[in-house]
Design an enzyme around this catalytic site. Structure first.
Site, PDB file in Angstrom:
ATOM      1  N   THR A 261      10.869 -18.903 -73.181  1.00 44.42           N
ATOM      2  CA  THR A 261      10.816 -19.239 -74.327  1.00 44.42           C
ATOM      3  C   THR A 261      11.501 -20.523 -74.713  1.00 44.42           C
ATOM      4  O   THR A 261      11.455 -21.356 -75.655  1.00 44.42           O
ATOM      5  CB  THR A 261      10.974 -18.023 -75.259  1.00 44.42           C
ATOM      6  OG1 THR A 261       9.984 -17.156 -75.055  1.00 44.42           O
ATOM      7  CG2 THR A 261      10.828 -18.150 -76.558  1.00 44.42           C
TER       8      THR A 261
ATOM      9  N   GLU B  96      14.974 -10.941 -71.808  1.00 41.74           N
ATOM     10  CA  GLU B  96      13.912 -11.067 -70.623  1.00 41.74           C
ATOM     11  C   GLU B  96      14.875 -11.296 -69.567  1.00 41.74           C
ATOM     12  O   GLU B  96      15.567 -12.051 -69.350  1.00 41.74           O
ATOM     13  CB  GLU B  96      13.085 -12.058 -70.842  1.00 41.74           C
ATOM     14  CG  GLU B  96      11.961 -12.108 -69.853  1.00 41.74           C
ATOM     15  CD  GLU B  96      10.946 -13.266 -69.852  1.00 41.74           C
ATOM     16  OE1 GLU B  96      11.171 -14.677 -70.214  1.00 41.74           O
ATOM     17  OE2 GLU B  96       9.856 -13.116 -69.623  1.00 41.74           O
TER      18      GLU B  96
ATOM     19  N   LYS C  20       3.102 -30.813 -62.882  1.00 44.67           N
ATOM     20  CA  LYS C  20       4.530 -30.636 -62.039  1.00 44.67           C
ATOM     21  C   LYS C  20       4.780 -29.113 -61.953  1.00 44.67           C
ATOM     22  O   LYS C  20       4.671 -28.300 -62.534  1.00 44.67           O
ATOM     23  CB  LYS C  20       5.448 -31.164 -62.949  1.00 44.67           C
ATOM     24  CG  LYS C  20       6.981 -31.279 -62.080  1.00 44.67           C
ATOM     25  CD  LYS C  20       8.092 -31.344 -63.204  1.00 44.67           C
ATOM     26  CE  LYS C  20       8.808 -29.903 -63.556  1.00 44.67           C
ATOM     27  NZ  LYS C  20       9.338 -29.311 -62.632  1.00 44.67           N
TER      28      LYS C  20
ATOM     29  N   CYS D 122       6.224 -12.697 -66.420  1.00 42.04           N
ATOM     30  CA  CYS D 122       6.630 -13.005 -68.000  1.00 42.04           C
ATOM     31  C   CYS D 122       5.793 -11.731 -68.682  1.00 42.04           C
ATOM     32  O   CYS D 122       6.440 -11.394 -69.495  1.00 42.04           O
ATOM     33  CB  CYS D 122       5.921 -14.178 -68.534  1.00 42.04           C
ATOM     34  SG  CYS D 122       4.331 -14.417 -67.878  1.00 42.04           S
TER      35      CYS D 122
ATOM     36  N   GLU E   5       2.851 -20.664 -72.981  1.00 44.65           N
ATOM     37  CA  GLU E   5       2.763 -19.187 -72.362  1.00 44.65           C
ATOM     38  C   GLU E   5       4.112 -18.943 -71.923  1.00 44.65           C
ATOM     39  O   GLU E   5       4.848 -19.399 -71.068  1.00 44.65           O
ATOM     40  CB  GLU E   5       1.683 -18.966 -71.254  1.00 44.65           C
ATOM     41  CG  GLU E   5       1.333 -17.714 -71.033  1.00 44.65           C
ATOM     42  CD  GLU E   5       2.054 -17.057 -70.125  1.00 44.65           C
ATOM     43  OE1 GLU E   5       3.014 -16.160 -70.694  1.00 44.65           O
ATOM     44  OE2 GLU E   5       1.765 -16.902 -69.014  1.00 44.65           O
TER      45      GLU E   5
END
Lengths: 275, 479, 313
Positions: B237, B388, B183, B291, B257
Site C-alpha cells: 500500500t 500487514e 518489471k 496479500c 492491488e
C-alpha cells in the site's frame, strides 16, 4: 442596497442550513439577486457526517423502493416544470432550450429509476470457476461520493452528475458553483421527496476553497469531477487522494452502464458446493 | 508405534538451466542493459547466487517503452482472433514447460515445490487460457460502448507469486489489445525472464511483451515515463500510494492491488475441522507472503479454546524446509529484508503482551526461515493485529456476536479479502454483505480462479484482476 | 507388534452422544481438499520401507465366504504368521478374520503365534436379525476363543433416525464382549454422507467400541480415505472427551501399497505416531498384503516381483 429576491441555504441532512461561516455570495439573474451560501471547510465536514448516515439508510433501502423514490422525483419535477423553465430562462436560456433541459431531466430520472433494480444484474455475474465452488461477483455502492457539478446552467447536467451514483445506493454530496441556484432550487424537491436525510446533500460555493478538504477527507470514498479543472487543481486533488487511495474520476462517462461503474466496488463471494 | 520420518524427496533442479547473466527482453530481443549494471538474485533457501540480472536505467526503460509503442501499432491492428490464438499458444507452451518453471520459481522465490507445481503453474496456464478466449469477444463483455485499449501499459509486480502475477497482468492486457512493459520484483526476476523465451517460442510480434528487470528505481522510471498510458501495480500500500501520487494530474490509467489484513471469522457453528484447515491454508500458504492472507483470526469466544488447541496441533504437522523437497509445506522467507520485518513485528507483538505459539521444528542453517507462528491474547490495538506482516504469523482476536465480528473485521484501512466460517447459510450472506472486502471466502479460503475477479476495497487498491471485471482494468471508454 | 491389548473403551452415557453429535458439521469440499492434499506426500526410500513393514503388521487377513473350509483357514493362518517365508525380517500380520463357526479352527492354527483371531458377529454383514440372535452370535464367537469381535451397526435403525437403538445395541454387545476387543463396523457405503459417518462414529465410540471400522467388505463401496478422515477426527474428539484412544480399521477396496501408504500418512499427520500401531490402526484387506510384500522385495532387491513368488493366503 440591493433587492434580494431569494436567499438559499445549503441542503444538508434533510435540512436547510446556513454556512457555519455565515458567508454568502450573491448572484444576479435578470436584475434580481440571489444570496447563496459560501460553503466552508467545516460545512464539508458536517456534510460528510450527514452523508455517512445517509449512506447507511439509502444503501439499505431495497432496490424496488429506490426505484419508486426516484420515479416520484420525476413526477415532482414534472409538476414543477414551469418554475424550472422560468428559472432557467432567468439565467438567459431560451424557452425552447429551457423546456428541452427539463424534459431531458425528467427522462433521465425515469431512466435511472428503472435502472435502480437492474444494475446488479448487468454489472454482476456468476463466475465459472474450475472447482466445486459457487462463485458470484456482485456490487456494493462505494459509499460517500463528492460530486462537483459542471459549469453549465442546466438541471439535466446537474442530475447527470448525481443520478448514476445515487441510483446504485451511494450517498452524494453535490457541489455547484455556476449552477448553484438551479441546484438549490432542486434541493426543495429533494426535501419534499422520500430520499432519506443525508442521502443527497446539496451545497454551493467556490470549489477552490474546499478542494483540499474534500480530496483529503478519508471518509469521502470517491471524488467525481464533472467539470474540467485546470491541471494544478486536478493534480493537487489526485495527490491528496493518494494519501488514502481515494478514487478520483475526472469527467467520468455518463453514458449508459459506464455511468455507474465508477461507483461500484465488486465483491466476489466463494462458497463450496457439497453435501 | 514408531516415529515415522519421511525421507527427503527432492525435485531435481536439473530440468532448468540457469544462466550466469540475463538480459532484458525488449522489442523481441534480449538486450544487455545500457546501464551496464546488474543485480544479484539469490536463492532464499540457500543464500547462493543464482544469476545476475540487469539493473535497468532510464535508457533501458526508454527502449522498452518505445518498443512497446511500436509493438502497439502491430498488436492493435491484428485481428482479435489472431490475438486470441497467440494467447492460447502461450498457455499451451507454459503447460509444456511447467516443471521447468515450477523448479525455477521455487529456487528463486523460496516457495515449496508442491505449491509452485500444483498451484502457481496450473494457475498461470489457466489465466492465459481464460483471457485467450476473451480477446475476440470483447464486444460481448460489457454492454458499454466503445471500449478501447489504453496502449502501452507499465506493469510492476511483486515477489510472492512472481510468474502468476505476471500472468494476471500480461494475459488480460494482451487480450484487450494493449502492449506491456513489465518489471518483475527485484528478488524474483528469473521466471519472468524465462517467460520471455515463451513469447519468442510463441512467435509473439516484437514489442508486445517487454520485460525489464531492476529495483524500485526502475519501477519508478516506468511510472514516470511520459509515453506510458496506464500503470498496473501489485505490491505494498505504501508504494501504491506513491505511484498514485506520481500519476496525479496525468492522463494515465491506474489500477492498484495493494496490501491486506484479512479477517478470517470463525463462528461457533462452523464445521470446525474444515475451518482449522482453512485458517491454516489462509495464513501459511506461500509462507504467508500473500496479500489476501487470512492474517487475523476472529474466533467466537465460545469455541476459542477448542479451536486453538486443534489449530496448534495442526500447525505442528507443517513441514518447514527445503523448497524443492516435495514434502515441504512451508519454504523459505523470500528475503533477508522480509525476514527482518517479520521478526521485528513478532517481537513487537510479544512486547505488547501477545501470547506466542511456534511449532517445534528444526530450521536449515543457511537461508531465511521463520517458524509457523500463532499469537493469542491479542488486543485489536497491537501492531500485529493492524499491520500487514506478510509472513507465517497469525494473530487471534475474539468476538461475541456477528455484529461485533463484522465491526472488528472492518476496523482496518485495508479491504482486500475476508473469510467467514459457519454452516448457517443466512449468516454467511448476512456477514458477506457487511464485510468491506473485494473477495469473501465463505467456508473456504485462498481460492483463486482466472474467471473470478480479485481486488480490494479501501486502501487495498482499486480495479479488479480476473474475470469479466478484470477486462475493464485494461479498457477505457473512449468517445 | 501384536501386543496384548489391556484396556478397552468403557461405554459412556447416551447424554455424551447427544453432546458430541451436535457438533457434526462437516464441509465435504474442504474435507476432500484436505484429504487430497495429504495424498501428495512423496514417500520414498527408508520411509517407504518403514511404511510397508508397518502395513504388514497392521493387516487383518480375512476370509468371509460360505465356501470357507478348514483347509482355507489353514492356508490363511500360515500366511498370516509368515507372510514371506523367504524374508523372516517381515513380521506376522495382526489378525485373521473369520466367521464365528470357524473361530475355533483358526484359534487352533494360530496356536502360540502373535496373530489374533477376530470374528465377525451380530449377523455380519446385514445385521438384520433380532437382538437376541446378535447377542447369541457374538457370545458363540467369544466362547469359541475369539480375541476380537467385529460387529455391524444397525443401519436400519440408523437410517430411520433411531440413533438410540443403534447405541443401545452396541452397549449390549459390548457387555457380552467384556474385555474382548470390540470393533464396530459402520458400513460407510450405506451411510453415504460424511455427517452420517461422523454420527455413527460418535455413537459407536461412546457406546464402548475399541475400534471403529469402515466397512464389511461386502459392498461395492468399501473404505475411502475421506471416510477414514471423518472417523479419525471423531476418534480424536472422543479422546478429548474421554481420554480414551480408540482405534480405526479400514477395510474394503484398499488394493495396493500406494493407497495404504496414503492412509498411513493421514494417520501420521492427523493423529500422530501413537496410532501408527496395530493396536490402534488396522487394514482389512486380502489382496493388499501381496502387493506390499512385492514392494518390500522390490525395495530390497531393486527388481519388480511377480505374485507367484508369494504363497497363497
Amino acid at each position: 442596497m440591493i433587492d434580494i429576491k431569494k436567499t438559499y441555504k445549503n441542503y444538508v441532512g434533510g435540512k436547510y442550513v446556513r454556512s457555519e461561516s455565515g458567508k454568502t455570495y450573491t448572484k444576479e439573474l435578470k436584475n434580481e439577486f440571489y444570496e447563496l451560501p459560501l460553503t466552508s471547510k467545516k460545512d464539508i465536514r458536517d456534510a460528510v457526517t450527514s452523508s455517512k448516515d445517509g449512506y447507511k439508510k439509502w444503501s439499505s433501502t431495497t432496490p424496488y423502493l429506490r426505484m419508486q423514490i426516484l420515479y416520484r422525483l420525476s413526477e415532482m419535477i414534472e409538476g414543477n416544470k414551469e418554475s424550472y423553465v422560468e428559472l432557467l430562462m432567468d439565467h438567459g436560456l431560451t424557452k425552447q432550450k429551457a423546456n428541452k433541459d427539463i424534459d431531458e431531466s425528467i427522462q433521465n430520472i425515469v431512466w435511472f429509476a428503472g435502472l435502480a433494480d437492474k444494475w446488479e444484474q448487468l454489472a454482476g455475474n456468476l463466475n465459472p470457476v474450475s472447482e466445486e465452488y459457487f462463485n458470484i461477483s456482485h456490487q456494493n455502492p462505494i459509499g460517500v461520493v463528492f460530486s462537483l457539478s459542471g459549469s453549465n446552467i442546466s438541471l439535466n447536467e446537474l442530475l447527470m452528475s448525481i443520478l448514476p451514483s445515487l441510483t446504485v445506493g451511494c450517498s452524494v454530496i453535490s457541489y455547484s458553483e455556476e449552477n448553484s441556484v438551479v441546484a438549490l432550487k432542486f434541493a426543495e424537491d429533494i426535501n419534499n421527496s422520500d430520499f432519506p436525510s443525508g442521502s443527497l446533500n446539496i451545497l454551493s460555493g467556490k470549489f477552490e476553497n474546499i478542494l483540499d478538504d474534500v480530496s483529503k477527507h478519508v471518509e469521502i470514498n470517491l471524488v467525481a469531477l464533472h467539470k474540467e479543472l485546470d491541471n494544478d487543481g486536478l493534480k493537487s486533488i489526485e495527490e491528496n487522494a493518494s494519501e488514502s487511495v481515494k478514487r478520483v474520476f475526472s469527467q467520468p462517462s455518463i453514458e449508459g452502464l459506464s455511468s455507474i461503474l465508477p461507483y461500484l466496488e465488486t465483491k466476489t463471494v466463494w462458497h463450496p458446493k457439497g453435501t | 508405534m514408531i516415529d515415522w520420518e519421511y525421507s527427503e524427496s527432492i525435485e531435481s533442479a536439473e530440468i532448468v538451466s540457469i544462466k550466469k547473466k540475463y538480459a532484458n527482453y525488449i522489442g523481441g530481443k534480449f538486450l544487455e542493459p545500457k546501464s551496464k549494471k546488474y543485480l544479484d538474485t539469490i536463492s532464499p533457501s540457500t543464500e547462493n547466487l543464482l544469476a545476475k540480472v540487469p539493473l535497468s536505467n532510464q535508457q533501458d526503460v526508454n527502449s522498452a517503452v518505445n518498443a512497446a509503442r511500436i509493438g502497439f501499432e502491430t498488436w492493435s491492428k491484428i485481428s482479435p482472433s489472431q490475438r486470441s490464438r497467440y494467447l492460447f499458444k502461450i498457455a499451451r507452451l507454459i503447460q509444456e514447460r511447467s516443471r521447468e518453471f515450477a523448479v525455477l520459481e521455487s529456487l528463486d522465490g523460496g516457495k515449496p515445490i508442491k505449491e509452485s507445481r500444483d498451484f502457481d503453474l496450473p494457475q498461470v496456464a489457466a489465466n492465459f487460457f481464460y483471457f485467450a478466449g476473451w480477446a475476440d469477444k470483447l464486444d460481448l463483455s460489457w454492454s458499454t460502448k466503445s471500449l478501447k485499449p489504453y496502449g502501452v501499459v507499465g506493469q510492476i509486480i511483486p515477489w510472492n507469486f512472481p510468474l502468476l502475477m505476471l500472468a494476471w497482468k500480461i494475459a488480460p492486457a494482451l487480450a484487450t489489445g494493449n502492449t506491456v512493459v513489465l518489471k518483475p520484483a527485484e528478488s524474483t526476476p528469473l521466471t519472468a525472464l524465462l517467460f520471455a523465451e515463451i513469447c519468442e517460442q510463441a512467435g509473439l510480434p516484437a514489442g508486445v511483451v517487454n520485460i525489464v528487470t531492476g529495483d524500485g528505481s526502475t519501477g519508478s522510471l516506468i511510472v514516470n515515463h511520459k509515453d506510458i498510458n496506464k500503470i498496473a501495480f501489485t505490491g505494498s500500500t505504501q508504494v501504491g500510494k506513491l505511484i498514485q501520487k506520481s500519476l496525479a494530474g496525468r492522463e494515465v490509467g491506474l489500477t492498484l492491488e495493494l496490501g491486506g489484513k484479512a479477517a478470517n471469522i470463525v463462528y461457533e457453528d462452523a464445521a470446525i475441522d474444515q475451518a482449522v484447515e482453512g485458517v491454516v491454508n489462509g495464513i501459511f500458504f506461500n509462507q504467508g507472503h500473500v496479500c489476501c492472507a487470512g492474517s487475523r483470526l476472529l474466533l467466537q469466544e465460545s469455541i476459542h479454546d477448542q479451536f486453538i488447541s486443534k489449530l496448534e496441533k495442526r500447525m505442528q504437522s507443517l513441514r518447514v524446509g527445503n523448497p524443492l523437497d516435495k514434502n515441504t509445506d512451508i519454504g523459505a522467507i523470500n528475503s533477508k529484508e522480509q525476514l527482518d520485518k517479520i521478526t521485528n513485528l513478532v517481537n513487537e507483538g510479544l512486547e505488547d503482551g501477545g501470547e506466542l505459539f511456534q511449532t517445534q521444528c528444526d530450521l536449515p542453517g543457511n537461508g531465511f526461515w521463520f517458524k509457523p507462528t500463532l499469537f493469542t491474547n491479542v488486543q485489536p490495538s497491537y501492531s500485529i493485529a493492524r499491520e500487514e506482516i506478510f509472513g507465517p504469523v497469525l494473530t487471534t482476536l475474539t468476538f461475541r456476536t456477528p455484529e461485533e465480528a463484522v465491526e472488528i473485521a472492518n476496523n482496518t484501512e485495508y479491504g482486500l479479502s475476508a473469510g467467514v466460517w459457519t454452516e448457517k447459510g443466512s449468516k454467511i450472506l448476512w456477514t458477506a454483505d457487511r464485510l468491506d472486502a473485494g473477495v469473501v471466502w465463505a467456508n473456504t479460503f485462498n481460492k483463486f480462479d482466472p474467471s473470478s475477479p480479485f481486488g480490494g476495497y479501501k486502501e487495498s487498491g482499486f480495479g479488479r484482476e480476473g474475470g469479466r471485471h478484470g477486462l475493464l482494468s485494461y479498457l477505457k471508454a473512449s468517445s | 507388534m501384536g501386543k496384548v491389548i489391556n484396556t478397552t473403551n468403557p461405554s459412556l452415557q447416551w447424554s455424551d452422544v447427544l453432546e458430541m453429535i451436535n457438533d457434526s458439521r462437516i464441509d465435504s469440499v474442504g474435507l476432500n481438499e484436505r484429504v487430497n492434499s495429504l495424498s501428495t506426500r512423496s514417500i520414498k526410500k527408508d520411509s517407504k520401507l518403514d511404511a510397508l513393514n508397518m502395513i504388514v503388521s497392521m493387516c487383518d487377513l480375512t476370509t468371509l465366504e460360505g465356501e470357507d473350509t478348514e483347509g482355507k483357514i489353514s492356508q490363511m493362518v500360515a500366511k498370516a504368521i509368515k507372510p514371506d517365508p523367504l524374508d523372516t525380517s517381515i513380521s506376522s500380520v495382526a489378525a485373521v478374520c473369520v466367521y464365528p463357526s470357524l473361530v475355533s479352527i483358526a484359534k487352533e492354527k494360530v496356536s502360540n503365534s502373535n496373530v489374533k483371531v477376530a470374528a465377525v458377529s451380530s449377523y455380519f454383514p446385514s445385521g438384520q436379525v433380532p437382538m437376541e440372535s446378535k447377542l447369541l452370535d457374538t457370545k458363540y464367537a467369544i466362547d469359541s476363543g475369539a480375541d476380537e469381535i467385529d460387529i455391524v451397526i444397525n443401519r436400519k435403525a440408523f437410517l430411520e433416525g433411531d440413533f438410540r437403538k443403534v447405541f443401545d445395541e452396541i452397549v449390549a454387545l459390548k457387555e457380552v464382549c467384556n474385555d474382548v476387543h470390540l470393533k464396530t463396523i459402520l458400513e460407510v457405503g450405506d451411510l453415504k454422507t460424511y455427517e452420517n459417518i461422523r454420527k455413527a462414529s460418535i455413537i459407536s465410540l461412546v457406546a464402548g467400541s475399541d475400534f471403529i471400522k469402515t466397512s464389511t467388505g461386502k459392498l461395492a463401496i468399501g473404505s475411502s480415505r475421506q471416510a477414514c478422515y471423518v472417523m479419525l477426527k471423531s476418534v480424536l474428539d472422543y479422546e478429548a472427551l474421554s481420554g480414551v484412544k480408540a482405534g480405526i480399521k479400514v477395510a474394503g477396496g484398499i488394493r495396493d501399497s500406494k493407497d495404504a501408504i496414503r492412509y498411513l500418512v493421514m494417520i501420521n499427520e492427523e493423529m500422530g505416531s501413537d496410532w501408527l500401531s496395530p493396536n490402534l490402526f488396522r487394514f482389512g484387506a486380502s489382496s493388499l498384503l501381496d502387493d506390499v510384500l512385492k514392494q518390500i522385495k522390490k525395495l530390497k532387491t531393486g527388481a519388480y516381483q511377480a505374485s507367484y513368488y508369494f504363497p497363497r493366503g
